[in-house]
Design an enzyme around this catalytic site. Sequence first.
Site, PDB file in Angstrom:
ATOM      1  N   ASN A 239      42.070  43.843  26.140  1.00 52.84           N
ATOM      2  CA  ASN A 239      41.032  42.960  26.662  1.00 52.84           C
ATOM      3  C   ASN A 239      40.583  42.050  25.530  1.00 52.84           C
ATOM      4  O   ASN A 239      40.399  42.517  24.402  1.00 52.84           O
ATOM      5  CB  ASN A 239      39.814  43.752  27.155  1.00 52.84           C
ATOM      6  N   GLY A 240      40.346  40.784  25.817  1.00 54.69           N
ATOM      7  CA  GLY A 240      39.845  39.885  24.795  1.00 54.69           C
ATOM      8  C   GLY A 240      40.841  38.807  24.436  1.00 54.69           C
ATOM      9  O   GLY A 240      41.788  38.514  25.170  1.00 54.69           O
TER      10      GLY A 240
ATOM     11  N   HIS B  24      16.403  10.000  42.575  1.00 51.63           N
ATOM     12  CA  HIS B  24      16.853   9.434  41.302  1.00 51.63           C
ATOM     13  C   HIS B  24      18.372   9.479  41.173  1.00 51.63           C
ATOM     14  O   HIS B  24      18.909   9.493  40.064  1.00 51.63           O
ATOM     15  CB  HIS B  24      16.195  10.170  40.133  1.00 51.63           C
TER      16      HIS B  24
ATOM     17  N   TRP C  30      42.972  39.656  33.652  1.00 51.61           N
ATOM     18  CA  TRP C  30      42.443  38.364  34.076  1.00 51.61           C
ATOM     19  C   TRP C  30      43.030  37.342  33.115  1.00 51.61           C
ATOM     20  O   TRP C  30      42.762  37.370  31.922  1.00 51.61           O
ATOM     21  CB  TRP C  30      40.919  38.364  34.021  1.00 51.61           C
TER      22      TRP C  30
ATOM     23  N   ARG D 205      35.683  44.065  37.838  1.00 53.46           N
ATOM     24  CA  ARG D 205      35.642  43.215  36.658  1.00 53.46           C
ATOM     25  C   ARG D 205      36.417  41.923  36.853  1.00 53.46           C
ATOM     26  O   ARG D 205      36.267  40.989  36.081  1.00 53.46           O
ATOM     27  CB  ARG D 205      36.203  43.975  35.441  1.00 53.46           C
TER      28      ARG D 205
ATOM     29  N   GLU E 138      20.608  28.955  41.856  1.00 53.97           N
ATOM     30  CA  GLU E 138      21.268  30.235  42.116  1.00 53.97           C
ATOM     31  C   GLU E 138      21.914  30.241  43.502  1.00 53.97           C
ATOM     32  O   GLU E 138      23.030  30.748  43.678  1.00 53.97           O
ATOM     33  CB  GLU E 138      20.253  31.378  41.988  1.00 53.97           C
TER      34      GLU E 138
ATOM     35  N   GLU F 240      30.639  30.408  44.387  1.00 52.90           N
ATOM     36  CA  GLU F 240      31.386  31.567  43.901  1.00 52.90           C
ATOM     37  C   GLU F 240      32.245  32.210  44.971  1.00 52.90           C
ATOM     38  O   GLU F 240      33.400  32.557  44.720  1.00 52.90           O
ATOM     39  CB  GLU F 240      30.410  32.623  43.347  1.00 52.90           C
TER      40      GLU F 240
ATOM     41  N   LYS G 283      25.879  30.853  44.199  1.00 51.36           N
ATOM     42  CA  LYS G 283      26.405  31.892  45.081  1.00 51.36           C
ATOM     43  C   LYS G 283      27.387  31.301  46.084  1.00 51.36           C
ATOM     44  O   LYS G 283      28.437  31.875  46.364  1.00 51.36           O
ATOM     45  CB  LYS G 283      25.262  32.583  45.833  1.00 51.36           C
TER      46      LYS G 283
ATOM     47  N   CYS H 269      39.093  41.878  32.753  1.00 49.37           N
ATOM     48  CA  CYS H 269      40.139  42.828  32.389  1.00 49.37           C
ATOM     49  C   CYS H 269      39.581  44.253  32.349  1.00 49.37           C
ATOM     50  O   CYS H 269      38.385  44.466  32.233  1.00 49.37           O
ATOM     51  CB  CYS H 269      40.778  42.495  31.054  1.00 49.37           C
TER      52      CYS H 269
ATOM     53  N   LYS I  57      33.755  39.806  36.703  1.00 42.92           N
ATOM     54  CA  LYS I  57      32.391  40.315  36.727  1.00 42.92           C
ATOM     55  C   LYS I  57      31.747  40.237  35.354  1.00 42.92           C
ATOM     56  O   LYS I  57      30.595  39.847  35.220  1.00 42.92           O
ATOM     57  CB  LYS I  57      32.395  41.764  37.226  1.00 42.92           C
TER      58      LYS I  57
END
Length: 606
Positions: A98-99, A501, A74, A27, A478, A485, A482, A2, A601
Site C-alpha cells: 500500500n502506498g 455573481h 487501488w 477501502r 456536502e 460520489e 455525496k 488498498c 475509503k
Amino acid sequence: MCGIVGVLGQHEVAPILVEALKRLEYRGYDSAGIATIHEGRLARRRAVGKLVNLSDLLVHEPLAGKSGIGHTRWATHGAPSVTNAHPHQAGPVAVVHNGIIENFRELRAELTANGAEFVTETDTETVALLTQQYMAQGLGPVDAATKTLSRLHGAFALAFLFDGEDDLMIGARKGAPLAVGYGDNEMYLGSDAIALSPMTSRITYLEEGDRAILTRSSVEIFNANGDAVTRAIKTISLETTRVDKAGHKHFMAKEIAEQPGVIGEALGHYVNAKGEITLPDPGLDFTAFDRITMVACGTAYYACLTAKYWFEQITRLPVEVDFASEFRYREPPVSARTLALFVSQSGETADTLAALRYCQGKTDKIAAVVNVTESSIARESDLVLPIHAGVEVGVASTKAFTCQLTVLFLMVLKAAFDRGVIDKDQLADYISGLRAMPSLLNTALEQNTAIRDAAYKLSSARDVLFLGRGAMFPLALEGALKLKEISYIHAEAYASGELKHGPIALIDENVPVVVMAPKDALFDKTVSNMQEVMARKGKVILISDRSGLDEASEGTWAQIEMPPVADALAPILYAVPAQLLAYHTAIAKGTDVDQPRNLAKSVTVE
C-alpha cells in the site's frame, strides 16, 4: 485505499485470505490477488474487478498452502490489470504494497542497468526486484528485505513472502498503517483491525518506520533506527469491528439509519449527567488560544467549514480551514497560541497526517477528531477526540460526518463556556438541543419516501446545483459531494448569495437546484435567491421545515419536510436528506452505492 492481509496459519490459507480481503473492500479497489507457499514454492492468483472474480479463479485454479499474503489494489502507477495486480513476484520473493514508492524511477533505472526485466507498470515491482537482487548477491530473506527497505522513499506498508520459507513473513510501515495479529501458533498482518478481527482480538499497531519479522510463534519488531523494540499488544472489541448490513440493502443505507444511535452514543461519552462537557485527558485550555486552524480532506473538510461558522459565531474565536493537500505546501505561519485541529474518519489520511506533522513544534497543542483511536493521526496528536461512529464501510461518509459535526459542536460549546462567552443557562439550552438530535434524526429518516421520490426526478439530470446560506452552505457542499460520489452526476454547491455573481448563468429547465433552507434568520434571503432560480425555469427541490414550506414551496418541483430545529444545529439534521437524496439517486441510476468507481475509503497516499 488498498488493503493488505497476511497469514502464517495452521489451515489452508487461500479461503482465509479471500475472506479477510472482503472485509477490506470498503477501502476501495480495482483488482485483487493472493500468493501462498506450498511445498516450499510461491504461487499467485490475481484478478481484475471485484473479489468474486478472484474467488471464481481460485475455484478453477486453486492454491494450496498454509502461509500467504493478499491484497486489494487501488491503481496509482499502472492501470488496473492482472499484470499490475498484487502480489508482485520476482524470483523467490512476493510482495504486497500500500502506498507510493517515490524514488521507484531511480531504482528502476538502476535495476534495469543491472539486467533486471520489468513486466509491470507499477512502483511495487521495484520492491520485489530489488529484494531479489540482494538475495542473488547472497543475502538471506530478512537481510535482503531490510536492505531493500532502507532504499525506499515514500509512504508504504509492505508484506514480504519468500520461496522455501513457510514460517516467515516480513512487514514494514512508513506513512501507511499496518498491524500485527496474534493467534494460537499463528500470526497475521493486516492493514487494519477489521481485516484481522475474525482471526484474533490481540493486535499490535506498528509505529512509523517499524518493520516486523513474523513466524508462527514469534514476532520481532525493529524501529526506524534498526533497534529491537517492544510494542504494546491491545485487545480489540470484536463488536467494534463487526461488518454486516444488518438487513439493509447497502452499507450506506445501514450507516444512514445508524445516525440517531451513534450520535446518542457520542453525546453519552462527552456530556455527563449534570450537562457538563468533558473532554478526554489532557483536555484543552481554550483561553490559551487566539485562533484555530482546522485541516481536513473531503467530507471532513466540510465538517470543518461548518464548525468554522459555529466557532466564530458562538465562541468568537477566528478560524481558518484548509484542505490538507494544500496546507503544508502553502507553508502558513502557525503561532504557539493557535489550536491546530485535524479531522479524519480513518485517522490515516496521508495529506492530513502530513499537515499535522508540519504543525508539530509550531503550535502548543494539536488535537484530532477521528473515528479510529489507534490511527497515526490519533497517536501523533496531543489530544484525541473520538467520534464514536463505529465502523463505517460505505465509501461515501455518512454517520462519520454527523458524528464529526456533533463532536465539533461540543468543542465549540466547551470553548464558549470556558472563555465566558456563554453562561450556564445558554450552555444548558444548547445541550438540550443536542440531546434532542437523535429523535429529530429519526423524524428526518421517516421522510425517506418523499426523498426517494425527489431523487427519482433528480436521477435524469446531468447537472445539479445545491444552495445554502450560513452554516447550510457547507452542508450544500456536502450534499453536492455525496451526489457526485455515488451517482456520478455533476453537482456543484454555492452560497445562495453568490448565485447571481455567475452561477445563475447555468440555470435552465434542465438544471435542478436543491435548496437547503431551514426557517432561520437567513431564510428570507435564501428564498429570494430561490425565486431567482424559478424565474429562470429552474426546478427547485426545497428542503425546509413545515413553516418554511408553507411560506415558500409554491412553484417548487419537490418538497422535503424536516422537523424544526435550533438554527445552529440544522447542519446535523439536514445531512440526512442530503445523504438520502444521493443514495436514492444512485439506486435509480443503478450505480455502485457502497464502492463507487475510482474512489477509496481511506486515502493513504498523496
